[in-house]
Enzyme design. Structure first.
Site, short mmCIF file in Angstrom:
data_model
loop_
_atom_site.label_atom_id
_atom_site.label_comp_id
_atom_site.label_asym_id
_atom_site.label_seq_id
_atom_site.Cartn_x
_atom_site.Cartn_y
_atom_site.Cartn_z
N HIS A 118 74.93 47.09 34.73
CA HIS A 118 76.25 46.71 35.25
C HIS A 118 77.17 47.93 35.10
O HIS A 118 76.98 48.75 34.20
CB HIS A 118 76.75 45.55 34.37
CG HIS A 118 78.02 44.90 34.80
ND1 HIS A 118 79.25 45.46 34.57
CD2 HIS A 118 78.25 43.72 35.43
CE1 HIS A 118 80.20 44.64 35.03
NE2 HIS A 118 79.61 43.59 35.57
N ASP A 195 73.28 45.44 25.88
CA ASP A 195 74.25 44.62 26.58
C ASP A 195 73.64 43.22 26.74
O ASP A 195 72.73 43.02 27.55
CB ASP A 195 74.54 45.27 27.94
CG ASP A 195 75.45 44.42 28.82
OD1 ASP A 195 75.72 43.26 28.45
OD2 ASP A 195 75.86 44.90 29.89
N GLN A 198 74.26 38.80 29.65
CA GLN A 198 73.50 37.78 30.39
C GLN A 198 72.37 37.19 29.56
O GLN A 198 71.60 36.39 30.05
CB GLN A 198 72.95 38.38 31.69
CG GLN A 198 74.01 38.86 32.66
CD GLN A 198 74.90 37.75 33.20
OE1 GLN A 198 74.54 36.56 33.14
NE2 GLN A 198 76.06 38.11 33.70
N LYS A 221 80.85 34.10 29.27
CA LYS A 221 79.54 33.84 29.89
C LYS A 221 78.82 32.71 29.15
O LYS A 221 77.79 32.25 29.59
CB LYS A 221 78.66 35.09 29.84
CG LYS A 221 79.32 36.36 30.33
CD LYS A 221 79.13 36.57 31.79
CE LYS A 221 79.59 37.98 32.17
NZ LYS A 221 79.84 38.11 33.59
N CYS A 358 78.65 44.28 40.70
CA CYS A 358 79.00 45.40 39.80
C CYS A 358 77.77 46.24 39.45
O CYS A 358 77.66 46.74 38.32
CB CYS A 358 79.70 44.92 38.54
SG CYS A 358 81.31 44.22 38.85
N1 PMP Z 1 77.26 43.53 31.49
C1 PMP Z 1 76.65 42.56 32.18
C2 PMP Z 1 75.15 42.52 32.22
C3 PMP Z 1 77.41 41.61 32.85
O1 PMP Z 1 76.81 40.64 33.55
C4 PMP Z 1 78.83 41.67 32.77
C5 PMP Z 1 79.70 40.67 33.50
N2 PMP Z 1 79.29 40.40 34.81
C6 PMP Z 1 79.41 42.71 32.03
C7 PMP Z 1 78.59 43.61 31.40
C8 PMP Z 1 80.88 42.83 31.89
O2 PMP Z 1 81.39 41.72 31.23
P1 PMP Z 1 82.96 41.49 31.10
O3 PMP Z 1 83.51 41.62 32.50
O4 PMP Z 1 83.08 40.10 30.56
O5 PMP Z 1 83.50 42.52 30.19
#
Ligand code: PMP
Length: 400
Positions: A118, A195, A198, A221, A358
């Site tokens: 991401h 990270d 997910q 999440k 993203c």
């Molecule tokens: N890493 C991953 C794998 C994600 O799915 C997301 C959110 N889509 C993020 C980072 C960023 O999370 P946040 O916008 O809640 O900071």
């Protein structure tokens, strides 16, 4: 399968969209909130609200106790050695920026990330590389969206100082073998950040077993509100690394000449935190644990397998990611733009995400601008999957 009655724990799922019952399949973007979490937030503001740590009055003590109890709940959920390893942040992005801002690097050092990341696990490292003269190195993936393990092993060297890796891909649902990859990076002495944005809603996380140095996730999440997240860090590292943001709470003593810093976790929690968010996050984890994360996992795996099977029948469809995917199912239909598909099925009451998720470098790797992604949560049902399949079939016939 989990009982379909769980839906009634989530007030928003009783809403209608375009005159139809809402089928919410955008859970990888954010999850809906159960009444237990909404009640915890409301109760905090109705009965407990006060600033924490510094007050001597009743509410200040109650708010402090609730906030620190929330830290203990998170620590227990992750099997952390101590609540002091749990730093509350505003989310995954914030947690990664915290770590990337405090790690020292030198010119020529390498930061290993993967093709599946991401933007939140790419850009902060690029900024660190720019500041320090370090280099970003990317682990490639194959046509199934699975990381090339042979390439990964070849990319590791004495120069590898950081491995920053997603556990589960938000775009394709790929599950990376993070335990093995962490162990391999550790043989070169690299710092490992996972990270888990997910991973947290779909599987048990045991930070001791994993062997990484940092694990990050967002509350929203996993059925908690937005604006609260977690950085778990190894305590010795949190103690030895420099502070991040300066301000109240992160200090022991301040004079105009110099300041001494507080111990972790407070060292990394400058300013008034999201007190209600931390308490609501604990309520969300309690809710998840009352159902059981393993039951949630197998429920969602049945849903995702059924969705993959139903969608596979659609002419011209391509499913992305490996069959063992978790949480998210990405697809594209030949000759149909993902945006048009998403818009049309929304009119049929089905909420999915379209676009690059993203993950622009991953989309570029596949020569696409985006996909349509259905993503799953504990409250989804087989009826939701039928609604998804019916809507996508109808829309693709209309659009092709
Ligand atoms: N890493 C991953 C794998 C994600 O799915 C997301 C959110 N889509 C993020 C980072 C960023 O999370 P946040 O916008 O809640 O900071």
């Amino acid at each position: 399968m989990l009982p379909a009655t769980l839906k009634s724990d989530f007030p928003i799922l009783g809403e209608t969209v375009n005159g139809r019952p809402l089928v919410y399949l955008d859970n990888a973007a954010t999850s809906q909130k159960p009444r237990a979490v909404l009640d915890a937030s409301r109760h905090y503001y109705e009965a407990v609200n006060s600033n924490i740590h510094r007050g001597t009055h009743f509410l200040a003590r109650a708010a402090t106790a609730a906030h620190e109890a929330a830290r203990e709940t998170v620590a227990a959920h992750l099997n952390a050695n101590s609540p002091d390893e749990i730093i509350f942040t505003s989310g995954t992005t914030d947690s990664i920026n915290l770590v990337s801002d405090i790690l020292p690097l030198s010119p020529g050092d390498e930061i290993l990330i993967s093709a599946l990341e991401h933007h939140a696990n790419i850009v902060p490292w690029q900024m660190l590389a720019e500041r320090t003269g370090a280099k970003i190195v990317v682990i490639p993936c194959d046509e199934n969206g699975v990381l090339d393990q042979a390439a990964f092993v070849n990319l590791l060297s004495e120069k590898t100082k950081i491995l920053a890796l997603t556990w589960v891909s938000n775009a394709f649902g790929t599950v990376n073998p993070v335990r093995e990859m962490t162990a391999a990076a550790k043989r070169y002495g690299a710092i490992v950040l996972i990270d888990a944005a997910q991973a947290i809603p779909h599987m048990a996380i045991d930070v001791r077993e994993l062997g990484a140095d940092f694990i990050v996730f967002s509350g929203h999440k996993v059925y908690a509100p937005t604006g609260i997240g977690v950085l778990w860090g190894r305590l010795d590292l949190l103690k030895s690394l420099p502070p991040w943001k300066g301000g109240g709470e992160m200090i022991k003593e301040v004079t105009f000449e110099s300041t001494t810093y507080n111990d972790p976790p407070f060292k990394y929690e400058a300013g008034t935190p999201n007190i209600e968010g931390a308490i609501a996050l604990a309520a969300a984890l309690d809710y998840v644990n009352a159902i059981g994360i393993d039951s949630i996992h197998s429920h969602e795996q049945e849903l995702i397998a059924a969705a993959a099977a139903a969608l596979s029948e659609i002419p011209g469809i391509r499913l992305y990611g490996p069959p063992e995917r978790i949480g998210a199912l990405s697809f594209a239909i030949e000759g149909v733009h993902h945006y048009d598909l998403g818009t049309l099925i929304d009119q049929m009451g089905v909420a999915v995400r379209t676009g690059h998720h993203c993950c622009q470098p991953l989309m570029a790797r596949f020569g696409i601008t985006g996909t349509t992604r259905a993503s799953f949560a504990l409250y989804n049902t087989m009826e939701d999957i039928e609604s998804l399949a019916t809507a996508v079939k109808k829309a693709s016939m209309m659009l092709r």
